[in-house]
Write a protein that holds these residues in place. Structure first.
Motif, mmCIF file in Angstrom:
data_model
loop_
_atom_site.group_PDB
_atom_site.id
_atom_site.type_symbol
_atom_site.label_atom_id
_atom_site.label_comp_id
_atom_site.label_asym_id
_atom_site.label_seq_id
_atom_site.Cartn_x
_atom_site.Cartn_y
_atom_site.Cartn_z
ATOM 1 N N LYS A 58 -27.031 76.806 100.812
ATOM 2 C CA LYS A 58 -25.813 77.311 100.172
ATOM 3 C C LYS A 58 -25.917 78.818 99.950
ATOM 4 C CE LYS A 58 -24.223 75.123 96.499
ATOM 5 N NZ LYS A 58 -24.198 74.264 95.292
ATOM 6 N N VAL A 61 -25.537 80.779 103.195
ATOM 7 C CA VAL A 61 -24.135 80.841 103.651
ATOM 8 C C VAL A 61 -23.383 81.916 102.851
ATOM 9 C CG1 VAL A 61 -21.954 79.561 103.813
ATOM 10 C CG2 VAL A 61 -24.112 78.445 104.447
ATOM 11 N N ARG A 62 -23.629 81.949 101.562
ATOM 12 C CA ARG A 62 -22.958 82.940 100.721
ATOM 13 C C ARG A 62 -23.375 84.367 101.109
ATOM 14 N NH1 ARG A 62 -24.466 84.981 96.234
ATOM 15 N NH2 ARG A 62 -26.098 83.445 95.876
ATOM 16 N N CYS A 64 -24.512 85.372 103.990
ATOM 17 C CA CYS A 64 -23.944 85.713 105.299
ATOM 18 C C CYS A 64 -22.495 86.155 105.134
ATOM 19 C CB CYS A 64 -24.040 84.526 106.265
ATOM 20 S SG CYS A 64 -25.721 84.253 106.850
ATOM 21 N N ASN A 65 -21.784 85.447 104.285
ATOM 22 C CA ASN A 65 -20.396 85.826 104.008
ATOM 23 C C ASN A 65 -20.340 87.250 103.448
ATOM 24 O OD1 ASN A 65 -17.676 85.304 103.961
ATOM 25 N ND2 ASN A 65 -17.872 83.394 102.801
ATOM 26 N N ILE A 72 -23.702 80.984 111.639
ATOM 27 C CA ILE A 72 -24.989 80.450 111.190
ATOM 28 C C ILE A 72 -25.173 79.117 111.910
ATOM 29 C CG2 ILE A 72 -26.357 79.674 109.205
ATOM 30 C CD1 ILE A 72 -24.152 80.978 107.420
ATOM 31 N N LEU A 107 -16.954 75.553 100.158
ATOM 32 C CA LEU A 107 -17.080 76.148 101.490
ATOM 33 C C LEU A 107 -15.696 76.548 102.012
ATOM 34 C CD1 LEU A 107 -19.699 73.668 103.018
ATOM 35 C CD2 LEU A 107 -20.080 76.098 102.571
ATOM 36 N N VAL A 112 -15.361 79.247 105.011
ATOM 37 C CA VAL A 112 -16.421 78.803 105.928
ATOM 38 C C VAL A 112 -15.886 77.679 106.809
ATOM 39 C CG1 VAL A 112 -18.742 77.795 106.093
ATOM 40 C CG2 VAL A 112 -18.197 79.398 104.240
ATOM 41 N N ILE A 114 -16.828 74.614 109.215
ATOM 42 C CA ILE A 114 -17.940 73.706 109.528
ATOM 43 C C ILE A 114 -17.781 73.177 110.947
ATOM 44 C CG2 ILE A 114 -19.051 71.508 108.880
ATOM 45 C CD1 ILE A 114 -19.155 73.298 106.566
ATOM 46 N N VAL A 144 -16.900 82.702 108.129
ATOM 47 C CA VAL A 144 -18.210 82.331 108.680
ATOM 48 C C VAL A 144 -18.083 80.980 109.378
ATOM 49 C CG1 VAL A 144 -20.630 81.790 108.117
ATOM 50 C CG2 VAL A 144 -19.382 83.410 106.690
ATOM 51 N N LEU A 146 -20.232 77.828 110.236
ATOM 52 C CA LEU A 146 -21.508 77.179 109.930
ATOM 53 C C LEU A 146 -21.686 75.998 110.881
ATOM 54 C CD1 LEU A 146 -24.037 76.565 108.233
ATOM 55 C CD2 LEU A 146 -22.557 75.412 106.565
#
Ligand code: IPE
Ligand code: IPE
Ligand code: MG
Length: 253
Positions: A58, A61-62, A64-65, A72, A107, A112, A114, A144, A146
């Motif tokens: 988690k 991901v944050r 990267c944002n 990712i 997300l 994000v 998925i 992003v 993911l």
């Protein structure tokens, strides 16, 4: 002077702003390894390590944002992991089932998208449905991507791509002489993203374990002894900083 500034930077905690001053990788792939050992060291069941492994993902991901890293790919469960003891596999399936539901709202709010990459035929129906719902809900998000590599094996992915190419040839959709790297890449699960720029593996193992074999042809590799549940934000920033010091030549001089 440059060497001195390296030493200086590596000693302090890096900030997002500092990292942003240099080139940001477009795509970071991660082999999130060491959950079982993290748990064993504490006398806990292996599944406790897997549960603890959700938080660092988690956070990544944050980050990267925040950094503007657009892709990712997180290795969450390999084709070979199906061979683990039944109770670990079913515990992991339950964990994924719960985690997707628990995280989807956040997300989605953070833009994000998925994407599940892997052999869907092997995934239990109810888990697959959760992933596919998450893919649908987030399909228009653009901050992003993911990629969750789940039931994923790179050799199997390549074999599936070869089969698709054979079908295209048979149906006269492509001529053998026109098969090139771009076409072949378009047959892989990762067709919608650039190749990874940086691959991180935790837990001190120096191997690839059937992950993105085609896609990492020119990827920078970063290995750390840290077990995945202990992988901190600071360590992620350090990995990006390390990447920024590399001289990528792609065979040129
Ligand atoms: C990685 O951690 C997660 C999965 C493979 C599902 P491990 O479960 O491989 O942990 P170790 O390597 O045994 O410590
Ligand atoms: C690779 O880790 C797969 C994931 C992290 C999901 P493994 O623990 O399965 O790999 P090996 O067995 O050490 O090569
Ligand atoms: Mg492992």
């Amino acid at each position: 002077m440059k060497i001195f500034s390296h030493l200086f930077s590596s000693k302090k905690n890096l900030t997002i702003e500092e990292i942003k001053k240099n080139s940001i990788p477009k795509h970071v792939a991660i082999i999130m390894d060491g959950n079982g050992r993290w748990a064993s060291k504490r006398g806990l069941p292996r599944l406790a390590g897997h549960r603890e492994g959700v938080k660092p993902l988690k956070n990544v991901v944050r980050l990267c944002n925040d950094l503007g890293i657009k892709y990712i790919t997180a290795y969450s469960f390999s084709n070979e992991n199906w061979e683990r003891p039944e109770n670990e596999v079913s515990g992991l399936m339950q964990l994924f089932f719960e985690t997707v539901a628990a995280e989807i709202e956040d997300l989605n709010k953070n833009g994000v998208r998925i994407v599940l990459i892997g052999n869907r035929n092997l995934i239990p129906q109810k888990v697959l449905k959760r992933f596919e719902d998450a893919e649908n809900i987030t399909k228009n998000n653009e901050n992003v991507v993911l990629n969750i590599a789940f039931s994923y094996g790179s050799r199997q992915e390549i074999i599936e791509a070869v089969k698709k190419a054979c079908i295209d040839i048979k149906n006269n959709k492509i001529d053998i002489k026109d098969i090139d790297e771009d076409y072949f890449s378009s047959l892989l699960f990762t067709r919608n993203c650039p190749d990874p720029d940086l691959l991180i593996r935790t837990s001190g193992e120096f191997r690839i374990s059937n992950f993105l074999l085609w896609q990492i042809a020119y990827c920078e590799l970063y290995f750390t002894k840290t077990l995945w549940p202990d992988f901190s934000n600071a360590e992620f920033l350090k990995a990006i900083w390390d990447y920024q010091q590399r001289n990528r030549r792609f065979g040129k001089i």
